[in-house]
Design a protein around this motif. Structure first.
Motif, PDB file in Angstrom:
ATOM      1  N   UNK A 305     -54.956 -21.516 -19.131  1.00  0.00           N
ATOM      2  CA  UNK A 305     -54.177 -21.692 -18.406  1.00  0.00           C
ATOM      3  C   UNK A 305     -52.809 -20.824 -18.709  1.00  0.00           C
ATOM      4  N   UNK A 306     -51.855 -21.102 -18.332  1.00  0.00           N
ATOM      5  CA  UNK A 306     -51.058 -20.425 -18.048  1.00  0.00           C
ATOM      6  C   UNK A 306     -49.568 -20.920 -19.708  1.00  0.00           C
ATOM      7  N   UNK A 307     -49.256 -19.693 -20.618  1.00  0.00           N
ATOM      8  CA  UNK A 307     -49.238 -19.566 -21.311  1.00  0.00           C
ATOM      9  C   UNK A 307     -47.564 -20.161 -21.628  1.00  0.00           C
ATOM     10  N   UNK A 308     -47.627 -21.622 -22.544  1.00  0.00           N
ATOM     11  CA  UNK A 308     -46.392 -22.565 -22.830  1.00  0.00           C
ATOM     12  C   UNK A 308     -44.883 -21.919 -22.811  1.00  0.00           C
ATOM     13  N   UNK A 309     -44.320 -22.365 -21.996  1.00  0.00           N
ATOM     14  CA  UNK A 309     -42.484 -21.551 -22.327  1.00  0.00           C
ATOM     15  C   UNK A 309     -42.141 -22.556 -23.615  1.00  0.00           C
ATOM     16  N   UNK A 310     -42.147 -23.880 -23.888  1.00  0.00           N
ATOM     17  CA  UNK A 310     -42.220 -24.608 -24.994  1.00  0.00           C
ATOM     18  C   UNK A 310     -42.798 -24.054 -25.793  1.00  0.00           C
ATOM     19  N   UNK A 311     -41.959 -23.412 -26.735  1.00  0.00           N
ATOM     20  CA  UNK A 311     -41.770 -22.633 -28.220  1.00  0.00           C
ATOM     21  C   UNK A 311     -42.750 -23.521 -28.795  1.00  0.00           C
ATOM     22  N   UNK A 312     -42.550 -24.643 -28.802  1.00  0.00           N
ATOM     23  CA  UNK A 312     -43.470 -25.951 -30.355  1.00  0.00           C
ATOM     24  C   UNK A 312     -44.704 -26.602 -29.621  1.00  0.00           C
ATOM     25  N   UNK A 313     -45.397 -25.734 -28.302  1.00  0.00           N
ATOM     26  CA  UNK A 313     -45.878 -25.693 -28.021  1.00  0.00           C
ATOM     27  C   UNK A 313     -47.740 -24.747 -28.857  1.00  0.00           C
ATOM     28  N   UNK A 314     -46.572 -23.878 -28.872  1.00  0.00           N
ATOM     29  CA  UNK A 314     -47.877 -23.196 -29.628  1.00  0.00           C
ATOM     30  C   UNK A 314     -46.691 -22.773 -31.224  1.00  0.00           C
ATOM     31  N   UNK A 315     -48.088 -22.255 -32.845  1.00  0.00           N
ATOM     32  CA  UNK A 315     -47.695 -21.571 -33.329  1.00  0.00           C
ATOM     33  C   UNK A 315     -47.062 -20.483 -34.041  1.00  0.00           C
TER      34      UNK A 315
END
Length: 346
Positions: A305-315
Motif C-alpha cells: 500500500x501507500x505510506x499513510x500521510x496521517x502520521x498517527x497511522x505509523x509509529x
C-alpha cells in the motif's frame, strides 16, 4: 483521508498533476513514440526530426487508439488504427481518409503537455508546472562527470521509496552486503534545515564498510572502513538528493527519483555525479550503487500500500524526523494545491 484531509492515495490527486516526473532516459525516446504511465494515466512521448520532444495523453482523438503503439513517419507519430499523423506540438498533420485540401477539425489536434530534458532524463508534467525539477549544480561543473542508470520498475509505492531515502537508520540492517556493516545502529539527534539548491534535509556522518571489491572501486580507496560526511534532502514530491563526501576529497552526488505509476508501483531511477579522475568505467562505478538499490528494492517490495500521510497511522521515533517532515510537507501539498489548466504547448 488523513487528519488534515490528504488522501492516502496518489491516483486522482489534483496537486500531483502539477509536479515534474522523470519517465525515461533521453536515449530511450529516439525518436519514439514511447508510452508511459504516470499516476494512473497513460502518456506518449516522441521526438521530431529536429530533436524536439512532444508529450500528450496516449490516445488518438479519432477513435482513441494508443499512439504509443504507432510508428514515426516523416517526423510525425502515426496512429496505428487509421493512420492519422501528429507532428511537433501534437498538431494533426494528416487524415489519410480525407481528400487533399480537406480542413482538419480543430479537435483533431492533441493537447501537448509540458516536457523537459535534463540530466540525461526526460521529465513530464501532466498539468501546469507548480513544482520544480531538482537543481544539481554539478551538472555544469567540468570537474564532475554524470553517470546515468536505466529506469527500473519497483512494485512499491513512490511514498515508501521516498520515505526510505530520507532515512539512514536502516543502513546497518538493509545494506549488510554493501556498506552498512560498519554503521552504528544508534542515530544521533538530527537537525532538519534548508540545504543548498532548494532541498530540505539534514547533514550526518556515516562509517561505511569498504571491504567489497565493488565498494573499493567506487571509493577509490582500500581501507576497510571509511568516514562519509553526507547530506540528504528532498524536493517535493518524490525527489531526494544524497551527497557523499570522503576525506580523500571525492564527492559522490546521487539524485534518487521515484515516479508513481499508480498507487503501488513506481518507476525508479538514480543519477550520479562524481569528481573523480574519470579513469574507472562508469559501469564499474555504478555496479556498487545498483547493488545498494537492489537491497532497498528487496526490502521495500515487502511493504504493502501507500505510506499513510496521517502520521498517527505509523509509529515514529527521533531518527524518523526527516521522513516525518517530508510526509507533513507532502500532505500539505496534497491538501493545498489547486487544479490548473494543462498547457496547449511546451
Amino acid at each position: 483521508m488523513t487528519a488534515n484531509g490528504a488522501s492516502t492515495h496518489l491516483v486522482g490527486q489534483p496537486a500531483l498533476d502539477h509536479q515534474w516526473y522523470p519517465i525515461a532516459l533521453s536515449e530511450d525516446v529516439a525518436p519514439g513514440p514511447v508510452g508511459f504511465q504516470v499516476i494512473g494515466r497513460r502518456f506518449v512521448v516522441w521526438r521530431s526530426d529536429g530533436g524536439s520532444l512532444t508529450a500528450a495523453i496516449d490516445r488518438c482523438p479519432h477513435r482513441e487508439a494508443p499512439l504509443s503503439a504507432g510508428r514515426m513517419v516523416d517526423g510525425c507519430v502515426e496512429c496505428p488504427y487509421h493512420g492519422w499523423r501528429f507532428g511537433p506540438g501534437g498538431r494533426c498533420e494528416l487524415v489519410p481518409s480525407s481528400p487533399a485540401g480537406t480542413r482538419i477539425p480543430p479537435k483533431a489536434h492533441l493537447d501537448a503537455l509540458w516536457v523537459e530534458e535534463r540530466y540525461g532524463l526526460i521529465w513530464l508534467c501532466p498539468g501546469t508546472p507548480q513544482g520544480l525539477i531538482p537543481v544539481i549544480p554539478q551538472e555544469h561543473d567540468a570537474s564532475f562527470r554524470r553517470l546515468n542508470t536505466p529506469f527500473q520498475r519497483w512494485a512499491v509505492s513512490a511514498t515508501r521509496i521516498t520515505d526510505n531515502f530520507m532515512d539512514f537508520s536502516h543502513f546497518p540492517f538493509v545494506h549488510t552486503a554493501t556498506f552498512g556493516g560498519a554503521q552504528e545502529t544508534v542515530v544521533p539527534p538530527l537537525h532538519m534545515g534548508d540545504l543548498p539548491d532548494g532541498y530540505r534535509g539534514y547533514a550526518y556522518d556515516v562509517m561505511a564498510d569498504n571491504t567489497t571489491d565493488k565498494g573499493q572501486t567506487t571509493t577509490g580507496q582500500d581501507a576497510d572502513v571509511l568516514h562519509r560526511r553526507m547530506t540528504t534532502g528532498y524536493v517535493l514530491p518524490f525527489s531526494v538528493r544524497s551527497t557523499i563526501a570522503y576525506e580523500s576529497g571525492l564527492e559522490h552526488i546521487l539524485l534518487l527519483l521515484a515516479t508513481p505509476v499508480d498507487d503501488v508501483n513506481s518507476l525508479f531511477n538514480f543519477v550520479v555525479w562524481r569528481n573523480d579522475d574519470f579513469s574507472v568505467p562508469a559501469e564499474e562505478i555504478m555496479a556498487f550503487d545498483l547493488a545498494i538499490g537492489a537491497e532497498d528494492q528487496a526490502m521495500l517490495e515487502q511493504l504493502e500500500g501507500v505510506l499513510p500521510m496521517d502520521l498517527a497511522a505509523t509509529v515514529s521515533v527521533q531518527s524518523d524526523r526527516p521522513s516525518v517532515e517530508w510526509r507533513r510537507s507532502l500532505a500539505a501539498l496534497l491538501d493545498g494545491a489547486a487544479p490548473g489548466e494543462s498547457p496547449s504547448g511546451t
